[in-house]
Design a protein around this motif. Structure first.
Motif, mmCIF file in Angstrom:
data_model
loop_
_atom_site.group_PDB
_atom_site.id
_atom_site.type_symbol
_atom_site.label_atom_id
_atom_site.label_comp_id
_atom_site.label_asym_id
_atom_site.label_seq_id
_atom_site.Cartn_x
_atom_site.Cartn_y
_atom_site.Cartn_z
ATOM 1 N N ARG A 88 6.992 -7.254 2.769
ATOM 2 C CA ARG A 88 5.584 -6.842 2.881
ATOM 3 C C ARG A 88 5.115 -6.498 1.476
ATOM 4 N NH1 ARG A 88 1.871 -5.106 6.600
ATOM 5 N NH2 ARG A 88 3.338 -5.458 8.309
ATOM 6 N N PRO A 89 4.277 -7.342 0.875
ATOM 7 C CA PRO A 89 3.909 -7.150 -0.539
ATOM 8 C C PRO A 89 3.317 -5.781 -0.859
ATOM 9 C CG PRO A 89 3.229 -9.322 0.208
ATOM 10 C CD PRO A 89 3.694 -8.569 1.429
ATOM 11 N N TRP A 90 2.556 -5.219 0.064
ATOM 12 C CA TRP A 90 1.967 -3.916 -0.202
ATOM 13 C C TRP A 90 1.785 -3.148 1.106
ATOM 14 C CZ3 TRP A 90 -2.672 -3.375 2.342
ATOM 15 C CH2 TRP A 90 -3.345 -4.549 2.681
ATOM 16 N N VAL A 91 1.815 -1.821 1.008
ATOM 17 C CA VAL A 91 1.520 -0.936 2.132
ATOM 18 C C VAL A 91 0.142 -0.307 1.912
ATOM 19 C CG1 VAL A 91 2.235 1.106 3.447
ATOM 20 C CG2 VAL A 91 3.973 -0.457 2.490
ATOM 21 N N PHE A 92 -0.052 0.261 0.724
ATOM 22 C CA PHE A 92 -1.356 0.779 0.314
ATOM 23 C C PHE A 92 -2.027 -0.286 -0.554
ATOM 24 C CE2 PHE A 92 1.085 4.491 1.349
ATOM 25 C CZ PHE A 92 0.171 5.376 1.909
ATOM 26 N N ARG A 93 -3.242 -0.631 -0.203
ATOM 27 C CA ARG A 93 -3.939 -1.707 -0.934
ATOM 28 C C ARG A 93 -4.491 -1.161 -2.247
ATOM 29 N NH1 ARG A 93 -5.504 -6.713 0.666
ATOM 30 N NH2 ARG A 93 -7.145 -7.722 -0.533
ATOM 31 N N PHE A 94 -3.607 -1.108 -3.255
ATOM 32 C CA PHE A 94 -3.979 -0.613 -4.575
ATOM 33 C C PHE A 94 -4.160 -1.792 -5.523
ATOM 34 C CE2 PHE A 94 -1.409 3.540 -3.863
ATOM 35 C CZ PHE A 94 -2.422 4.033 -3.053
ATOM 36 N N LEU A 95 -5.138 -1.675 -6.415
ATOM 37 C CA LEU A 95 -5.288 -2.669 -7.469
ATOM 38 C C LEU A 95 -4.299 -2.376 -8.582
ATOM 39 C CD1 LEU A 95 -9.177 -3.025 -7.785
ATOM 40 C CD2 LEU A 95 -7.592 -4.553 -6.624
ATOM 41 N N ASN A 96 -3.763 -3.454 -9.157
ATOM 42 C CA ASN A 96 -2.888 -3.300 -10.307
ATOM 43 C C ASN A 96 -3.643 -3.773 -11.537
ATOM 44 O OD1 ASN A 96 -0.118 -2.991 -11.581
ATOM 45 N ND2 ASN A 96 -0.608 -5.106 -12.099
ATOM 46 N N GLN A 109 4.521 -3.451 -3.966
ATOM 47 C CA GLN A 109 5.119 -2.124 -3.749
ATOM 48 C C GLN A 109 6.425 -2.187 -2.970
ATOM 49 O OE1 GLN A 109 2.015 -0.218 -1.516
ATOM 50 N NE2 GLN A 109 0.475 -0.638 -3.087
ATOM 51 N N ASN A 110 7.360 -1.325 -3.376
ATOM 52 C CA ASN A 110 8.485 -0.958 -2.533
ATOM 53 C C ASN A 110 8.192 0.426 -1.972
ATOM 54 O OD1 ASN A 110 9.884 -3.283 -3.065
ATOM 55 N ND2 ASN A 110 11.264 -2.370 -4.565
ATOM 56 N N CYS A 127 8.675 11.915 3.865
ATOM 57 C CA CYS A 127 8.146 11.630 2.528
ATOM 58 C C CYS A 127 8.112 10.123 2.312
ATOM 59 C CB CYS A 127 9.028 12.295 1.469
ATOM 60 S SG CYS A 127 8.497 11.942 -0.228
ATOM 61 N N LEU A 128 6.925 9.624 1.966
ATOM 62 C CA LEU A 128 6.772 8.215 1.600
ATOM 63 C C LEU A 128 6.720 8.119 0.085
ATOM 64 C CD1 LEU A 128 3.881 7.153 4.052
ATOM 65 C CD2 LEU A 128 6.312 7.420 4.549
ATOM 66 N N THR A 129 7.608 7.346 -0.495
ATOM 67 C CA THR A 129 7.609 7.123 -1.943
ATOM 68 C C THR A 129 7.200 5.685 -2.209
ATOM 69 O OG1 THR A 129 9.437 8.694 -2.175
ATOM 70 C CG2 THR A 129 8.946 7.296 -4.065
ATOM 71 N N ILE A 130 6.093 5.520 -2.928
ATOM 72 C CA ILE A 130 5.539 4.203 -3.201
ATOM 73 C C ILE A 130 5.818 3.845 -4.658
ATOM 74 C CG2 ILE A 130 3.470 2.765 -3.143
ATOM 75 C CD1 ILE A 130 4.271 3.956 -0.424
ATOM 76 N N THR A 131 6.576 2.774 -4.878
ATOM 77 C CA THR A 131 6.954 2.360 -6.228
ATOM 78 C C THR A 131 6.238 1.067 -6.596
ATOM 79 O OG1 THR A 131 9.156 3.292 -5.828
ATOM 80 C CG2 THR A 131 8.898 1.879 -7.761
ATOM 81 N N ASP A 132 5.625 1.083 -7.774
ATOM 82 C CA ASP A 132 4.935 -0.108 -8.281
ATOM 83 C C ASP A 132 5.978 -1.079 -8.850
ATOM 84 O OD1 ASP A 132 3.400 -2.000 -9.517
ATOM 85 O OD2 ASP A 132 2.368 -0.635 -10.887
ATOM 86 N N VAL A 133 6.121 -2.244 -8.198
ATOM 87 C CA VAL A 133 7.087 -3.254 -8.655
ATOM 88 C C VAL A 133 6.369 -4.563 -8.988
ATOM 89 C CG1 VAL A 133 9.070 -2.266 -7.451
ATOM 90 C CG2 VAL A 133 7.580 -3.869 -6.244
ATOM 91 N N THR A 134 5.120 -4.443 -9.421
ATOM 92 C CA THR A 134 4.320 -5.642 -9.674
ATOM 93 C C THR A 134 4.939 -6.531 -10.738
ATOM 94 O OG1 THR A 134 2.329 -4.390 -9.095
ATOM 95 C CG2 THR A 134 2.013 -6.476 -10.267
ATOM 96 N N ASP A 135 5.411 -5.941 -11.822
ATOM 97 C CA ASP A 135 6.010 -6.737 -12.901
ATOM 98 C C ASP A 135 7.235 -7.497 -12.402
ATOM 99 O OD1 ASP A 135 4.095 -5.955 -14.673
ATOM 100 O OD2 ASP A 135 5.287 -4.356 -15.593
ATOM 101 N N ILE A 136 8.070 -6.808 -11.643
ATOM 102 C CA ILE A 136 9.273 -7.451 -11.096
ATOM 103 C C ILE A 136 8.882 -8.579 -10.151
ATOM 104 C CG2 ILE A 136 11.299 -7.091 -9.619
ATOM 105 C CD1 ILE A 136 11.362 -4.191 -10.671
ATOM 106 N N ALA A 137 7.918 -8.290 -9.273
ATOM 107 C CA ALA A 137 7.496 -9.287 -8.291
ATOM 108 C C ALA A 137 6.888 -10.512 -8.961
ATOM 109 C CB ALA A 137 6.492 -8.659 -7.324
ATOM 110 N N LYS A 138 6.019 -10.281 -9.946
ATOM 111 C CA LYS A 138 5.369 -11.404 -10.616
ATOM 112 C C LYS A 138 6.383 -12.245 -11.385
ATOM 113 C CE LYS A 138 0.580 -9.902 -10.918
ATOM 114 N NZ LYS A 138 -0.585 -9.649 -11.787
#
Length: 341
Positions: A88-96, A109-110, A127-138
């Motif tokens: 699932r590419p994202w849970v919270f629809r945040f702009l990068n 996101q992970n 507790c939900l921990t949202i990690t930005d993994v955009t660089d890794i994913a791209k």
């Protein structure tokens, strides 16, 4: 004691606010108990707006059913659970926001879900921990696309965009083995362009390449999606027709031959080039020893078509018996003395 607890809480909130990740703490009813600076910055929702309120009432675009099931499962199992961007590419629809290009895209996101145990031993918060993994994913997506493109280039003939000889022969070997194992029919068709040397000698190699590309395009439009077409070499092509008898393949070859016969390639300086093709057809038979013998039989039928005057289809069986279907020979030529192939 209260002063120590308050100081500890203050220190904890400072740590949470300085995480380079989103931290959200929910109770059993999905009410927000903690919403750190990361979440405020990317969502545009302040902690004052969301604290004590249902996460799903305040935050739009959440995958509500999926996330609720995920949270309930984590509570039930009392173990950490995860959601990876690949699933699932994202849970919270945040702009990068990309500082290099200035463009923006959805943040990959992970997410880690951790059940929190109270002093009484109960699990009433998560507790939900949202990690930005955009660089890794791209980077991974780019690598995947690069590998996909390299694979495509390694199996594709550059001029015609059909399979190249190496890959097409591998497909032919696989088709032969499949027929051997399942005893299902398949037919091999080989064809080449009649008097192609005339085109190159008279109009030049650029026009010759144009003829080959047009014929490849007609072939693509004529064959079924399941049929496997390739450029075997020069002006010769091959098509594997799975689940098809030689008789049915004859209908295909006649349709292809007629369409190519009517096709024209325009050359700005010298006028119109029109060509025909000769075809050889051989249905798979248990007597064939390997895919190369299948190929040899089809080539024999092709050369038989050449002997009969070209612009025709010849079907061969394993006893070297032929049948043919010949149309009118209409190769357009401007010089009767041009060399034949």
């Amino acid at each position: 004691m209260n002063e120590i607890s308050l100081a500890d809480f203050h220190l904890t909130m400072q740590v949470l606010d300085n995480f380079d990740a989103g931290v959200v703490i929910l109770d059993e009813n999905y009410n927000v108990c903690a919403w750190n600076t990361f979440m405020q910055s990317y969502s545009g929702i302040s902690s004052v707006q969301i604290m004590g309120k249902s996460l799903f009432d305040i935050v739009p675009d959440l995958p509500k059913s999926w996330l609720q099931n995920k949270i309930q499962s984590t509570f039930k199992l009392r173990m950490r659970s995860f959601s990876a961007w690949e699933d699932r590419p994202w849970v919270f629809r945040f702009l990068n926001f990309c500082p290099i290009s200035g463009s923006s895209d959805i943040m990959y996101q992970n997410m880690t879900l951790t059940p929190l145990r109270s002093l009484s031993g109960e699990y009433k918060h998560i507790c939900l921990t949202i990690t930005d993994v955009t660089d890794i994913a791209k980077n991974k997506n780019h690598l995947h696309e690069s590998n996909k493109q390299l694979t495509y280039l390694s199996i594709t003939d550059r001029l015609t965009q059909l399979y190249n000889r190496g890959h097409w022969e591998n497909c032919l070997a696989d088709a032969f083995e499949f027929c051997n194992q399942t005893q299902t029919p398949a037919t091999l068709v080989m064809f080449d362009i009649d008097h192609f040397k005339r085109v190159n000698d008279t109009y030049g190699h650029v026009a010759g390449d144009g003829v080959i590309k047009v014929i490849a395009d007609v072939l693509r439009r004529t064959k079924r999606q399941s049929d496997i077409a390739g450029r075997y070499g020069g002006e010769e092509f091959g098509i594997i027709l799975p689940g098809t008898s030689a008789e049915l393949a004859g209908y295909f070859t006649e349709r292809l031959r007629n369409r190519i016969e009517k096709e024209t390639v325009f050359d700005d300086q010298r006028g119109i080039v029109r060509v025909t093709i000769s075809l050889g057809v051989c249905e798979w038979n248990p007597q064939l020893t390997d895919y190369k013998s299948w190929l040899e039989k089809s080539d024999l039928a092709l050369y038989e078509s050449k002997k009969k005057g070209r612009n025709t289809t010849t079907i061969i069986n394993c006893d070297n018996c032929y049948s043919d279907s010949k149309g009118e020979f209409i190769l357009a030529q401007t010089d009767k003395n041009m060399a034949t192939k």
